[in-house]
Design a protein around this motif. Structure first.
Motif, PDB file in Angstrom:
ATOM      1  N   ALA A 102     -16.889 -53.261 -20.449  1.00  0.00           N
ATOM      2  CA  ALA A 102     -16.700 -54.543 -19.779  1.00  0.00           C
ATOM      3  C   ALA A 102     -16.042 -54.346 -18.424  1.00  0.00           C
ATOM      4  N   ALA A 103     -16.280 -55.286 -17.540  1.00  0.00           N
ATOM      5  CA  ALA A 103     -15.521 -55.382 -16.295  1.00  0.00           C
ATOM      6  C   ALA A 103     -14.474 -56.464 -16.522  1.00  0.00           C
ATOM      7  N   VAL A 152     -13.306 -51.554 -18.703  1.00  0.00           N
ATOM      8  CA  VAL A 152     -12.448 -51.391 -19.879  1.00  0.00           C
ATOM      9  C   VAL A 152     -13.284 -51.313 -21.154  1.00  0.00           C
ATOM     10  N   TRP A 153     -12.698 -50.666 -22.159  1.00  0.00           N
ATOM     11  CA  TRP A 153     -13.192 -50.787 -23.523  1.00  0.00           C
ATOM     12  C   TRP A 153     -12.550 -52.048 -24.089  1.00  0.00           C
ATOM     13  N   TYR A 154     -13.246 -52.687 -25.000  1.00  0.00           N
ATOM     14  CA  TYR A 154     -12.704 -53.899 -25.615  1.00  0.00           C
ATOM     15  C   TYR A 154     -13.217 -53.978 -27.044  1.00  0.00           C
ATOM     16  N   ALA A 155     -12.593 -54.866 -27.823  1.00  0.00           N
ATOM     17  CA  ALA A 155     -13.040 -55.135 -29.189  1.00  0.00           C
ATOM     18  C   ALA A 155     -13.237 -56.637 -29.331  1.00  0.00           C
ATOM     19  N   LEU A 213     -13.731 -61.262 -18.746  1.00  0.00           N
ATOM     20  CA  LEU A 213     -14.546 -60.068 -18.957  1.00  0.00           C
ATOM     21  C   LEU A 213     -15.993 -60.385 -18.632  1.00  0.00           C
ATOM     22  N   LEU A 214     -16.680 -59.392 -18.093  1.00  0.00           N
ATOM     23  CA  LEU A 214     -18.127 -59.451 -17.896  1.00  0.00           C
ATOM     24  C   LEU A 214     -18.723 -58.276 -18.637  1.00  0.00           C
ATOM     25  N   VAL A 215     -19.700 -58.549 -19.499  1.00  0.00           N
ATOM     26  CA  VAL A 215     -20.487 -57.483 -20.124  1.00  0.00           C
ATOM     27  C   VAL A 215     -21.943 -57.744 -19.773  1.00  0.00           C
ATOM     28  N   PHE A 260     -23.787 -60.777 -28.497  1.00  0.00           N
ATOM     29  CA  PHE A 260     -23.900 -59.858 -27.366  1.00  0.00           C
ATOM     30  C   PHE A 260     -22.530 -59.302 -26.994  1.00  0.00           C
ATOM     31  N   LEU A 261     -21.503 -60.153 -26.969  1.00  0.00           N
ATOM     32  CA  LEU A 261     -20.153 -59.700 -26.651  1.00  0.00           C
ATOM     33  C   LEU A 261     -19.633 -58.741 -27.720  1.00  0.00           C
ATOM     34  N   ALA A 262     -20.076 -58.896 -28.954  1.00  0.00           N
ATOM     35  CA  ALA A 262     -19.631 -58.020 -30.043  1.00  0.00           C
ATOM     36  C   ALA A 262     -20.221 -56.615 -29.950  1.00  0.00           C
TER      37      ALA A 262
END
Length: 140
Positions: A18-19, A35-38, A67-69, A11-13
């Protein structure tokens, strides 16, 4: 119901916005920004930001962030991850292209990268080692 480790990592991938939250000083609540994240399962989370931004200053001072997604359509799911910063590296053009392609349609990637490249030296990539996870899938 909590997600399994594999479900959390998968799910994180996915390319959610994200917050990011990081402790702030001076009696203020934590800074919390989108934010965008990888991320790839089993690896580290990467967040890019301007080197001199408040976000970057607070991450450096705290040495960690979270981070929260989430997915808000049925069914509601979320994953939070928190941990220490393992590196704060200059952003490469390859990393910039990869994260841009994760979030923008293919036809807009080159335009965005071209616009950002002249200031790439002002960007830093904060890597986080996942240490603490929370998750839920309310459909279960």
């Amino acid at each position: 119901m909590p997600l399994s480790l594999e479900e959390r990592q998968d799910f994180l991938a996915e390319p959610h916005v994200a917050a990011l939250a990081v402790t702030a000083a001076g009696g203020r609540g934590p800074l919390n920004v989108p934010v965008w994240y990888a991320y790839e399962p089993g690896g580290e989370v990467q967040v890019m930001t301007e080197r001199g931004s408040r976000k970057a200053q607070l991450i450096r001072a705290a040495g960690r962030y979270s981070l929260l997604v989430q997915q808000t359509e049925p069914t509601y799911r979320y994953v939070t991850v928190e941990g220490p910063v393992t590196a704060a590296d200059p952003v490469t053009e390859e990393e910039l292209r990869a994260i841009t392609a994760r979030y923008l349609p293919a036809e807009r990637v080159e335009e965005y990268v071209t616009r950002v490249l002249p200031g790439i030296d002002e960007l830093v990539n904060f890597r986080l080692r996942p240490e603490h996870w929370l998750s839920a899938d309310v459909s279960a």
